[in-house]
Write a protein that holds these residues in place. Sequence first.
Motif, PDB file in Angstrom:
ATOM      1  N   UNK A  49      95.811  10.122 -29.382  1.00 30.19           N
ATOM      2  CA  UNK A  49      94.839   9.485 -30.261  1.00 30.19           C
ATOM      3  C   UNK A  49      94.811  10.131 -31.653  1.00 30.19           C
ATOM      4  N   UNK A  50      94.789  11.470 -31.782  1.00 32.37           N
ATOM      5  CA  UNK A  50      94.859  12.053 -33.126  1.00 32.37           C
ATOM      6  C   UNK A  50      96.125  11.668 -33.887  1.00 32.37           C
ATOM      7  N   UNK A  51      97.243  11.507 -33.155  1.00 33.25           N
ATOM      8  CA  UNK A  51      98.478  11.091 -33.826  1.00 33.25           C
ATOM      9  C   UNK A  51      98.343   9.683 -34.393  1.00 33.25           C
ATOM     10  N   UNK A  52      97.783   8.773 -33.589  1.00 37.77           N
ATOM     11  CA  UNK A  52      97.560   7.412 -34.089  1.00 37.77           C
ATOM     12  C   UNK A  52      96.574   7.416 -35.253  1.00 37.77           C
ATOM     13  N   UNK A  53      95.520   8.217 -35.130  1.00 32.33           N
ATOM     14  CA  UNK A  53      94.532   8.312 -36.204  1.00 32.33           C
ATOM     15  C   UNK A  53      95.164   8.865 -37.483  1.00 32.33           C
ATOM     16  N   UNK A  54      96.001   9.892 -37.323  1.00 34.26           N
ATOM     17  CA  UNK A  54      96.679  10.464 -38.482  1.00 34.26           C
ATOM     18  C   UNK A  54      97.642   9.492 -39.128  1.00 34.26           C
ATOM     19  N   UNK A  55      98.325   8.700 -38.301  1.00 33.88           N
ATOM     20  CA  UNK A  55      99.232   7.685 -38.850  1.00 33.88           C
ATOM     21  C   UNK A  55      98.466   6.674 -39.691  1.00 33.88           C
ATOM     22  N   UNK A  56      97.289   6.249 -39.216  1.00 29.06           N
ATOM     23  CA  UNK A  56      96.480   5.297 -39.989  1.00 29.06           C
ATOM     24  C   UNK A  56      95.967   5.942 -41.281  1.00 29.06           C
ATOM     25  N   UNK A  57      95.485   7.181 -41.186  1.00 26.88           N
ATOM     26  CA  UNK A  57      94.954   7.849 -42.372  1.00 26.88           C
ATOM     27  C   UNK A  57      96.031   8.091 -43.420  1.00 26.88           C
ATOM     28  N   UNK A  58      97.286   8.226 -42.975  1.00 27.61           N
ATOM     29  CA  UNK A  58      98.373   8.433 -43.934  1.00 27.61           C
ATOM     30  C   UNK A  58      98.600   7.201 -44.803  1.00 27.61           C
ATOM     31  N   UNK A  59      98.053   6.065 -44.388  1.00 27.03           N
ATOM     32  CA  UNK A  59      98.180   4.826 -45.167  1.00 27.03           C
ATOM     33  C   UNK A  59      96.939   4.566 -46.010  1.00 27.03           C
ATOM     34  N   UNK A  60      96.047   5.554 -46.101  1.00 32.21           N
ATOM     35  CA  UNK A  60      94.811   5.408 -46.868  1.00 32.21           C
ATOM     36  C   UNK A  60      94.665   6.589 -47.826  1.00 32.21           C
ATOM     37  N   UNK A  61      93.640   6.528 -48.671  1.00 35.98           N
ATOM     38  CA  UNK A  61      93.276   7.664 -49.525  1.00 35.98           C
ATOM     39  C   UNK A  61      91.994   8.298 -48.996  1.00 35.98           C
ATOM     40  N   UNK A  62      91.976   8.567 -47.712  1.00 38.72           N
ATOM     41  CA  UNK A  62      90.777   9.015 -46.998  1.00 38.72           C
ATOM     42  C   UNK A  62      90.208  10.297 -47.604  1.00 38.72           C
ATOM     43  N   UNK A  63      88.891  10.353 -47.678  1.00 38.83           N
ATOM     44  CA  UNK A  63      88.172  11.541 -48.129  1.00 38.83           C
ATOM     45  C   UNK A  63      86.794  11.529 -47.491  1.00 38.83           C
ATOM     46  N   UNK A  64      86.284  12.745 -47.212  1.00 36.26           N
ATOM     47  CA  UNK A  64      84.946  12.856 -46.628  1.00 36.26           C
ATOM     48  C   UNK A  64      83.859  12.381 -47.595  1.00 36.26           C
ATOM     49  N   UNK A  65      84.101  12.531 -48.875  1.00 44.58           N
ATOM     50  CA  UNK A  65      83.041  12.355 -49.867  1.00 44.58           C
ATOM     51  C   UNK A  65      83.149  11.054 -50.655  1.00 44.58           C
ATOM     52  N   UNK A  66      84.029  10.171 -50.232  1.00 40.99           N
ATOM     53  CA  UNK A  66      84.169   8.891 -50.937  1.00 40.99           C
ATOM     54  C   UNK A  66      84.693   7.856 -49.956  1.00 40.99           C
ATOM     55  N   UNK A  67      84.461   6.609 -50.278  1.00 41.61           N
ATOM     56  CA  UNK A  67      84.972   5.539 -49.434  1.00 41.61           C
ATOM     57  C   UNK A  67      86.493   5.481 -49.540  1.00 41.61           C
ATOM     58  N   UNK A  68      87.124   5.313 -48.398  1.00 42.54           N
ATOM     59  CA  UNK A  68      88.583   5.263 -48.381  1.00 42.54           C
ATOM     60  C   UNK A  68      89.053   3.821 -48.467  1.00 42.54           C
ATOM     61  N   UNK A  70      92.806   1.264 -48.161  1.00 36.24           N
ATOM     62  CA  UNK A  70      94.193   1.167 -47.702  1.00 36.24           C
ATOM     63  C   UNK A  70      95.124   1.201 -48.912  1.00 36.24           C
ATOM     64  N   UNK A  71      96.095   2.118 -48.881  1.00 38.98           N
ATOM     65  CA  UNK A  71      97.038   2.247 -50.003  1.00 38.98           C
ATOM     66  C   UNK A  71      98.481   2.003 -49.574  1.00 38.98           C
ATOM     67  N   UNK A  72      98.687   1.630 -48.300  1.00 36.53           N
ATOM     68  CA  UNK A  72     100.037   1.345 -47.834  1.00 36.53           C
ATOM     69  C   UNK A  72     100.904   2.599 -47.810  1.00 36.53           C
ATOM     70  N   UNK A  73     102.097   2.496 -48.384  1.00 43.07           N
ATOM     71  CA  UNK A  73     103.052   3.604 -48.362  1.00 43.07           C
ATOM     72  C   UNK A  73     102.997   4.429 -49.645  1.00 43.07           C
TER      73      UNK A  73
END
Length: 312
Positions: A49-68, A70-73
């Motif tokens: 599950x963390x691997x799948x979650x990390x794969x999804x987050x790698x396609x975003x500009x995720x941050x704790x302090x701002x809305x993320x 989708x940025x693709x590749x």
Amino acid sequence: MTTTTVRATAATASSAPTAVPRRRVTRDTWVALGFLAPTLFGFALFYFWPSLRGLWLSLTDYSFFAESSFVGFANYQRLLADETFWNAMLVTVEYVALNIGFQTVFALGLAVLLHRLTRSVVIRGLVLMPYLVANVVVALLWFWMLDAQIGVVNQVLAAIGLDPVAFFGSETWAIPTIAFVNTWRHLGYTALLIFAGLVMIPKILYEAAKVDGAGEFQMFRRITLPLLRPVLALVLVITIVGSFQVFDTVAVTTQGKPGDASRVIQYYIFDLAFQRLDYGYACAVSVVLLVILAVIAFVQLRLMRANESDLS
């Protein structure tokens, strides 16, 4: 009437053994699944599950302090032009080459000595002792011992007329020193893995070779190494994957310094995620590292034919 009864009895007797193994296989299968269930649950919860979650987050500009979003590749495109990433990969490859080279050679020699000269449980325990110490403790111990000012190693060098060496503070010596520390810690564990493979080689092969006049080196080259190939393949996969994931020794001693001389890829990921809070890009680097390690493991197992044994 009697003939019919005998045939029926024979038929029943011949069919009886086939029914028992079926029930036994079913029961054993459920028992095996019961034992595997905790491990499978832990793997799914803490790895898959963390691997799948990390794969999804790698396609975003995720941050704790701002809305993320989708940025693709975009993170992967950024990675291609990231000089720090490529430098971290080169530093990591240098570390892996030094660590695996020395660790494998010394562990193989130590395992052969344990196999040929002694079977003492006490000696095996002593060999394994450094591995039982936490890696952070080992790193701190060697960090103090190799200190340029108060380290006992540099005091010995000064006593014999040599200049002190900044083992962890030099761009030249930082990675070789870290590789030495981890080789020292993992040597006994790797040697015992190889020793387990040596025990599986039949003694009669060595006895026959001695009768034919073969020396120790010839037996090692013609018997030990070929029959040890599957175990060596497994050991190399474990040690190489583990070496690419080196982090704690670097974090405790050099923290990637001086400059970027010891900034390995795992420490770079840590820096991106928990110091720069660039989680999306850190996940992208992690995914790339996962793919690299998977390819390395697959190529190793295929080239070394780890699923084949010359003993069969």
